[in-house]
Write an enzyme that holds these catalytic residues in place. Sequence first.
Site, mmCIF file in Angstrom:
data_model
loop_
_atom_site.group_PDB
_atom_site.id
_atom_site.type_symbol
_atom_site.label_atom_id
_atom_site.label_comp_id
_atom_site.label_asym_id
_atom_site.label_seq_id
_atom_site.Cartn_x
_atom_site.Cartn_y
_atom_site.Cartn_z
ATOM 1 N N CYS A 40 0.029 -2.562 15.641
ATOM 2 C CA CYS A 40 0.164 -2.261 14.211
ATOM 3 C C CYS A 40 -0.368 -3.416 13.372
ATOM 4 O O CYS A 40 0.001 -4.573 13.590
ATOM 5 C CB CYS A 40 1.636 -2.020 13.898
ATOM 6 S SG CYS A 40 1.958 -1.812 12.140
ATOM 7 N N GLU A 51 9.542 -2.058 8.096
ATOM 8 C CA GLU A 51 10.558 -1.339 8.872
ATOM 9 C C GLU A 51 11.704 -0.992 7.913
ATOM 10 O O GLU A 51 12.469 -1.878 7.508
ATOM 11 C CB GLU A 51 11.023 -2.228 10.035
ATOM 12 C CG GLU A 51 12.309 -1.787 10.713
ATOM 13 C CD GLU A 51 12.320 -0.324 11.136
ATOM 14 O OE1 GLU A 51 11.376 0.132 11.793
ATOM 15 O OE2 GLU A 51 13.290 0.378 10.784
ATOM 16 N N CYS A 95 5.838 -6.944 7.840
ATOM 17 C CA CYS A 95 6.897 -6.419 8.710
ATOM 18 C C CYS A 95 7.217 -7.472 9.758
ATOM 19 O O CYS A 95 6.336 -8.190 10.221
ATOM 20 C CB CYS A 95 6.439 -5.131 9.402
ATOM 21 S SG CYS A 95 7.748 -4.367 10.404
ATOM 22 N N GLU A 143 0.820 -1.204 0.000
ATOM 23 C CA GLU A 143 0.000 0.000 0.000
ATOM 24 C C GLU A 143 0.852 1.251 0.000
ATOM 25 O O GLU A 143 1.950 1.266 0.573
ATOM 26 C CB GLU A 143 -0.801 0.104 1.290
ATOM 27 C CG GLU A 143 -1.535 -1.074 1.637
ATOM 28 C CD GLU A 143 -2.210 -0.894 2.977
ATOM 29 O OE1 GLU A 143 -3.153 -1.616 3.194
ATOM 30 O OE2 GLU A 143 -1.801 -0.045 3.777
ATOM 31 N N CYS A 170 5.141 -5.125 16.345
ATOM 32 C CA CYS A 170 4.533 -4.148 17.268
ATOM 33 C C CYS A 170 3.053 -4.492 17.483
ATOM 34 O O CYS A 170 2.319 -4.717 16.521
ATOM 35 C CB CYS A 170 4.678 -2.732 16.718
ATOM 36 S SG CYS A 170 6.400 -2.307 16.395
ATOM 37 N N CYS A 174 -1.797 1.895 8.631
ATOM 38 C CA CYS A 174 -0.841 0.914 8.104
ATOM 39 C C CYS A 174 -1.448 -0.457 7.844
ATOM 40 O O CYS A 174 -1.915 -1.112 8.756
ATOM 41 C CB CYS A 174 0.205 0.679 9.197
ATOM 42 S SG CYS A 174 1.698 1.522 8.980
ATOM 43 N N CYS A 176 3.266 8.316 1.537
ATOM 44 C CA CYS A 176 3.698 7.383 2.572
ATOM 45 C C CYS A 176 4.060 6.064 1.872
ATOM 46 O O CYS A 176 3.200 5.382 1.330
ATOM 47 C CB CYS A 176 2.513 7.231 3.526
ATOM 48 S SG CYS A 176 2.840 6.246 4.940
HETATM 49 N N1 SAH Z 1 8.214 0.717 10.709
HETATM 50 C C1 SAH Z 1 8.417 2.111 10.784
HETATM 51 C C2 SAH Z 1 7.631 2.893 9.762
HETATM 52 C C3 SAH Z 1 6.255 2.393 9.452
HETATM 53 S S1 SAH Z 1 5.066 2.563 10.753
HETATM 54 C C4 SAH Z 1 8.101 2.602 12.173
HETATM 55 O O1 SAH Z 1 7.532 1.848 12.965
HETATM 56 O O2 SAH Z 1 8.470 3.746 12.461
HETATM 57 C C5 SAH Z 1 4.777 4.322 10.711
HETATM 58 C C6 SAH Z 1 4.206 4.895 11.971
HETATM 59 O O3 SAH Z 1 2.861 4.440 12.151
HETATM 60 C C7 SAH Z 1 4.964 4.532 13.221
HETATM 61 O O4 SAH Z 1 5.230 5.705 13.968
HETATM 62 C C8 SAH Z 1 4.008 3.617 13.955
HETATM 63 O O5 SAH Z 1 4.225 3.713 15.350
HETATM 64 C C9 SAH Z 1 2.661 4.170 13.518
HETATM 65 N N2 SAH Z 1 1.518 3.254 13.627
HETATM 66 C C10 SAH Z 1 1.490 1.926 13.380
HETATM 67 N N3 SAH Z 1 0.249 1.444 13.592
HETATM 68 C C11 SAH Z 1 -0.530 2.489 13.949
HETATM 69 C C12 SAH Z 1 -1.913 2.629 14.290
HETATM 70 N N4 SAH Z 1 -2.737 1.587 14.270
HETATM 71 N N5 SAH Z 1 -2.372 3.860 14.616
HETATM 72 C C13 SAH Z 1 -1.524 4.930 14.599
HETATM 73 N N6 SAH Z 1 -0.228 4.857 14.272
HETATM 74 C C14 SAH Z 1 0.275 3.650 13.970
HETATM 75 FE FE1 SF4 Z 2 6.201 -1.828 14.085
HETATM 76 FE FE2 SF4 Z 2 6.489 -0.039 12.080
HETATM 77 FE FE3 SF4 Z 2 6.625 -2.689 11.604
HETATM 78 FE FE4 SF4 Z 2 4.307 -1.627 12.237
HETATM 79 S S1 SF4 Z 2 5.483 -1.182 10.430
HETATM 80 S S2 SF4 Z 2 5.179 -3.544 13.065
HETATM 81 S S3 SF4 Z 2 4.907 -0.012 13.693
HETATM 82 S S4 SF4 Z 2 8.015 -1.496 12.876
#
Ligand code: SAH
Ligand code: SF4
Length: 357
Positions: A134, A175, A127, A107, A131, A349, A120
């Site tokens: 996410c 990531e 990933c 996406e 987390c 995401c 974005c």
């Molecule tokens: N993996 C990287 C970049 C992609 S995620 C990272 O984690 O920084 C981009 C951002 O979206 C991150 O700051 C993450 O904490 C946030 N994010 C992920 N899931 C989310 C959600 N459900 N609601 C709000 N922000 C979210």
């Molecule tokens: Fe964590 Fe970013 Fe990967 Fe989502 S995309 S699992 S927030 S590292």
Amino acid sequence: MNLAISEIDGGVPPAAARTELLGLTRDELTAFAVAHGMRPFRGQQLGEWLYRHGASDFATMTNINGVDRARLAEVATISALTVRREERSSDGTRKFLFALADHRTVETVLIPEEERRTLCLSTQVGCAMGCGFCLTAQQGLERHLTAGEIVGQLLAVQRLTGERVTNAVFMGMGEPLHNFEQVVRAVQVLTDDRAIGLSARRVTVSTSGLVPRIHDLIAAKGVRFALAVSLNATTDAVRDALMPVNRRYPIRDLISALEAYSRERRDMGFVEYVLLGGVNDTVADAHRLATLLRRVRCKINLIPYNAVASAPYAPPAAEAVESFRQILLAQGYSVFVRKPRGQDIRAACGQLRQATG
Ligand code: SAH
Ligand code: SF4
């Protein structure tokens, strides 16, 4: 077998035997041109065709002579992503689901604002970081994207919308620093003024905290970018539970990496902080965050959690967001609350991909 026959016939070798040009940096394109008997400046011209004009066919490259164009068509390919689905939000956010050559999908979200058009970008299919809040995490890691597939998202969006993207953020699926080499190459193409030509301040790499790779990125010569770290908690206990990466690289190390960035690169970094109701959005968290960041030159982005069905978290209360912001402002930080964008099109995401399967 097929390869042998096409060679005997003098035909075009199968795509697998040709070099994919999209994603190569200017230096790599020059080396490629020279390796195939062309003058070095062909590399520069190729870069301009690929990245400035979004060309996908050598026949359109009118300042390259016919002999070299024919040669290029024999030895190289230019791939393009195909759009499988697009959704538009009532707030103007557009979300694209792109199919890759192996039919996997990623996406890309376009956020048009008054003076900028922020894209974005995804860097991986899924990933591996796990987390808990996410959606992309739930898909696991299927594979890394190539630099061509990363930059290809921007080219495809420009082609589909007819307008230039002004800002790129690596905040889609994946990531970025887990896919270090391809992301570095993509950043170089995005910021090269003879390629896509975005200013380095407008290309933001966001990381969940792969600390050694942050230091590698800071040390990478000629790679210009802005850094964002997704902090998301103010104690190691909470961050360990939300983001498994913290068990290897705890908060203190992550903040030192951000300090190193601002010191070495003479620029402010960004701290991303997803607010999860009752988990990390308390007044005590806001004060702890102010203390943690007191020696770091940075801006703070507060991101109200975008609810993910299968995750055990809730969005923060509006009052909690406001008091969190006020506490940081009172301590002299520059703080922005990210507006939730594209909620009606599942712009968090990984959501469109999951809905489509
Ligand atoms: N993996 C990287 C970049 C992609 S995620 C990272 O984690 O920084 C981009 C951002 O979206 C991150 O700051 C993450 O904490 C946030 N994010 C992920 N899931 C989310 C959600 N459900 N609601 C709000 N922000 C979210
Ligand atoms: Fe964590 Fe970013 Fe990967 Fe989502 S995309 S699992 S927030 S590292």
